[in-house]
Design a protein around this motif. Sequence first.
Motif, PDB file in Angstrom:
ATOM      1  N   ILE A   5      -1.203 -34.170  47.222  1.00  0.00           N
ATOM      2  CA  ILE A   5      -0.286 -34.119  45.966  1.00  0.00           C
ATOM      3  C   ILE A   5      -0.015 -35.084  46.275  1.00  0.00           C
ATOM      4  O   ILE A   5       1.021 -35.790  44.685  1.00  0.00           O
ATOM      5  CB  ILE A   5       0.955 -33.438  46.766  1.00  0.00           C
ATOM      6  CG1 ILE A   5       1.371 -31.628  46.426  1.00  0.00           C
ATOM      7  CG2 ILE A   5       2.715 -33.785  46.171  1.00  0.00           C
ATOM      8  CD1 ILE A   5       1.705 -30.689  47.528  1.00  0.00           C
ATOM      9  N   ASP A   6       0.375 -35.810  47.109  1.00  0.00           N
ATOM     10  CA  ASP A   6       0.185 -37.677  47.375  1.00  0.00           C
ATOM     11  C   ASP A   6      -0.927 -38.636  46.276  1.00  0.00           C
ATOM     12  O   ASP A   6      -0.657 -38.959  45.639  1.00  0.00           O
ATOM     13  CB  ASP A   6      -0.106 -38.275  48.917  1.00  0.00           C
ATOM     14  CG  ASP A   6       0.656 -37.299  49.793  1.00  0.00           C
ATOM     15  OD1 ASP A   6       2.089 -37.264  49.245  1.00  0.00           O
ATOM     16  OD2 ASP A   6       0.585 -37.815  50.930  1.00  0.00           O
ATOM     17  N   ARG A   7      -2.346 -37.600  46.503  1.00  0.00           N
ATOM     18  CA  ARG A   7      -3.058 -38.612  45.013  1.00  0.00           C
ATOM     19  C   ARG A   7      -2.988 -37.651  43.620  1.00  0.00           C
ATOM     20  O   ARG A   7      -3.044 -38.953  42.866  1.00  0.00           O
ATOM     21  CB  ARG A   7      -4.434 -37.583  45.420  1.00  0.00           C
ATOM     22  CG  ARG A   7      -5.599 -38.612  44.903  1.00  0.00           C
ATOM     23  CD  ARG A   7      -7.446 -37.845  45.248  1.00  0.00           C
ATOM     24  NE  ARG A   7      -7.284 -36.505  44.933  1.00  0.00           N
ATOM     25  CZ  ARG A   7      -7.826 -35.920  44.368  1.00  0.00           C
ATOM     26  NH1 ARG A   7      -8.298 -36.385  43.209  1.00  0.00           N
ATOM     27  NH2 ARG A   7      -7.916 -34.534  44.014  1.00  0.00           N
ATOM     28  N   ILE A   8      -2.526 -36.644  43.472  1.00  0.00           N
ATOM     29  CA  ILE A   8      -1.869 -36.181  42.235  1.00  0.00           C
ATOM     30  C   ILE A   8      -1.049 -37.444  41.895  1.00  0.00           C
ATOM     31  O   ILE A   8      -0.829 -37.731  40.343  1.00  0.00           O
ATOM     32  CB  ILE A   8      -2.415 -35.365  42.034  1.00  0.00           C
ATOM     33  CG1 ILE A   8      -3.608 -34.485  42.637  1.00  0.00           C
ATOM     34  CG2 ILE A   8      -1.952 -34.529  40.448  1.00  0.00           C
ATOM     35  CD1 ILE A   8      -4.425 -34.722  41.660  1.00  0.00           C
TER      36      ILE A   8
ATOM     37  N   ASN B 258      -9.505 -34.162  39.467  1.00  0.00           N
ATOM     38  CA  ASN B 258      -8.257 -33.227  39.851  1.00  0.00           C
ATOM     39  C   ASN B 258      -8.607 -32.274  40.982  1.00  0.00           C
ATOM     40  O   ASN B 258      -7.064 -31.668  41.377  1.00  0.00           O
ATOM     41  CB  ASN B 258      -7.391 -32.729  38.813  1.00  0.00           C
ATOM     42  CG  ASN B 258      -6.411 -34.524  38.041  1.00  0.00           C
ATOM     43  OD1 ASN B 258      -7.558 -35.117  38.165  1.00  0.00           O
ATOM     44  ND2 ASN B 258      -5.496 -33.920  37.488  1.00  0.00           N
ATOM     45  N   LEU B 259      -9.743 -31.598  40.991  1.00  0.00           N
ATOM     46  CA  LEU B 259      -9.905 -30.431  41.719  1.00  0.00           C
ATOM     47  C   LEU B 259      -9.489 -30.575  42.865  1.00  0.00           C
ATOM     48  O   LEU B 259      -9.854 -31.910  43.504  1.00  0.00           O
ATOM     49  CB  LEU B 259     -10.907 -30.052  41.451  1.00  0.00           C
ATOM     50  CG  LEU B 259     -11.173 -29.008  40.089  1.00  0.00           C
ATOM     51  CD1 LEU B 259     -12.366 -28.526  40.078  1.00  0.00           C
ATOM     52  CD2 LEU B 259     -10.555 -27.878  39.944  1.00  0.00           C
ATOM     53  N   PRO B 260      -8.960 -30.161  44.196  1.00  0.00           N
ATOM     54  CA  PRO B 260      -8.807 -30.354  45.467  1.00  0.00           C
ATOM     55  C   PRO B 260     -10.014 -29.972  45.984  1.00  0.00           C
ATOM     56  O   PRO B 260     -10.616 -29.157  46.232  1.00  0.00           O
ATOM     57  CB  PRO B 260      -7.814 -29.731  45.844  1.00  0.00           C
ATOM     58  CG  PRO B 260      -7.902 -28.030  44.821  1.00  0.00           C
ATOM     59  CD  PRO B 260      -8.381 -28.704  43.632  1.00  0.00           C
ATOM     60  N   SER B 261     -10.479 -30.557  47.547  1.00  0.00           N
ATOM     61  CA  SER B 261     -11.818 -30.549  48.190  1.00  0.00           C
ATOM     62  C   SER B 261     -11.051 -29.833  49.166  1.00  0.00           C
ATOM     63  O   SER B 261      -9.910 -29.403  49.504  1.00  0.00           O
ATOM     64  CB  SER B 261     -12.141 -32.040  48.982  1.00  0.00           C
ATOM     65  OG  SER B 261     -10.839 -32.278  49.799  1.00  0.00           O
ATOM     66  N   MET B 262     -12.580 -28.764  49.901  1.00  0.00           N
ATOM     67  CA  MET B 262     -11.159 -27.829  51.213  1.00  0.00           C
ATOM     68  C   MET B 262     -10.714 -29.053  51.620  1.00  0.00           C
ATOM     69  O   MET B 262      -9.507 -28.812  52.417  1.00  0.00           O
ATOM     70  CB  MET B 262     -12.758 -27.694  51.846  1.00  0.00           C
ATOM     71  CG  MET B 262     -12.992 -26.195  52.274  1.00  0.00           C
ATOM     72  SD  MET B 262     -11.697 -25.124  51.342  1.00  0.00           S
ATOM     73  CE  MET B 262     -11.374 -23.946  52.054  1.00  0.00           C
ATOM     74  N   ASP B 263     -10.471 -30.247  52.002  1.00  0.00           N
ATOM     75  CA  ASP B 263     -10.046 -30.702  53.046  1.00  0.00           C
ATOM     76  C   ASP B 263      -8.886 -31.343  52.351  1.00  0.00           C
ATOM     77  O   ASP B 263      -7.708 -30.445  53.590  1.00  0.00           O
ATOM     78  CB  ASP B 263     -10.490 -32.249  53.133  1.00  0.00           C
ATOM     79  CG  ASP B 263     -11.812 -32.144  54.051  1.00  0.00           C
ATOM     80  OD1 ASP B 263     -12.310 -31.369  54.764  1.00  0.00           O
ATOM     81  OD2 ASP B 263     -12.348 -33.618  53.814  1.00  0.00           O
ATOM     82  N   GLU B 264      -8.393 -31.235  51.266  1.00  0.00           N
ATOM     83  CA  GLU B 264      -6.874 -30.927  50.279  1.00  0.00           C
ATOM     84  C   GLU B 264      -6.505 -29.687  50.469  1.00  0.00           C
ATOM     85  O   GLU B 264      -5.599 -29.348  50.139  1.00  0.00           O
ATOM     86  CB  GLU B 264      -6.847 -31.381  49.419  1.00  0.00           C
ATOM     87  CG  GLU B 264      -7.388 -33.258  49.520  1.00  0.00           C
ATOM     88  CD  GLU B 264      -8.028 -34.038  47.805  1.00  0.00           C
ATOM     89  OE1 GLU B 264      -7.215 -34.700  47.974  1.00  0.00           O
ATOM     90  OE2 GLU B 264      -8.248 -32.652  47.128  1.00  0.00           O
TER      91      GLU B 264
END
Length: 357
Positions: free
Chosen positions: A346-349, A332-338
């Motif tokens: 937000i859409d992914r989670i 669930n951690l964001p990548s740098m792109d996210e």
Amino acid sequence: MADTSVDWNLAQQVATRISERNDSGSSYHYATLAPDFERFTAQAEELVAETTGLRSQMGNARGRVADRPMWIEANIDSFQRLLRPLAEKLATKETSVLSGIGSKASGAEMGLLLGWMSGRVLGQYDLLIIEDENPEDQDIVYYLGPNVLNIEKKYGFPPEEFRLWLALHECTHRAQFTGVPWLREHFLGLVNQTLDTVDPDPDMLREAAKRIIEARKTGEDIFADGGLPALFSSPEQRETLNQISGMMSLLEGHGDVTMDRAGAGLITNAEYFAKTLRARRNSAKGFSRIFQKVVGLEAKLNQYQAGESFIEKVEEKGGTSLLDRAWERPENLPSMDEIQKPQIWIDRITAETVNSI
């Protein structure tokens, strides 16, 4: 096996020599630092837990006021532990790779970096590795006494407010790494994953040199994405560095947001502190600016703002409950792109939430 990839003694000598400039350790105010930070570290830990819901699973936080040589020594110890697997790997390579010249060059570079940082850092939570060796010197929240005094004097910061404000930021980082059960091991796993793929391949060095030449022709800022460490990394390493950068941006942004919220009503000058130190981060000129860019520190400084912006966008959509999804599991951690495009995260989670119903 002895680590011959870096001349650590030289690193400490160089760093200490650089750090000796403008030392304020003799100030009569220095004696107030230890009792203040002992008190404020305990207070900050409680405020952070109340604000974030993250409470350390490793007991009470321990604050330690350090001078610059002490901080340098602590960081060299941490780097030695962190880089030990890499040193063992490189020791199996040809002796030319581990020549005395290379070892001393690495030591001088490390010393230059730590010496320069020792005059800038105000506080630091030492998260790198918890081992059986010297446990009393690990899991420490450090405050660099000379730098704190210099900043307070230069900008007229009220000492008690400023010291609590600093403690809130560092205790937030400790709460993150010791309150989220999997976070420390995940971070160290990513670091080790990067180190495992290190290979002193001449072809990689030639490719990096080619990229520098091409960048000069096009005007591209070749160091913008992380300095030399990113430039000399493989595609696999860059992917891992992307994950690390995303995670650290979240943690830095979360640290800044939390210190403001946890200190509300207690630290009336918080906005002034934040504005002043933000300007300080961005004020480097000449050699300092070039140095920050080349070693990747400028990219790290940008993480503060990127992380705060990410949190703001996420909370606009789903409040703190949506942001807290980041602490549930490593995926669930964001990548740098996210981090740079929060809506993707937000859409992914939220899609995962819908699919799990």
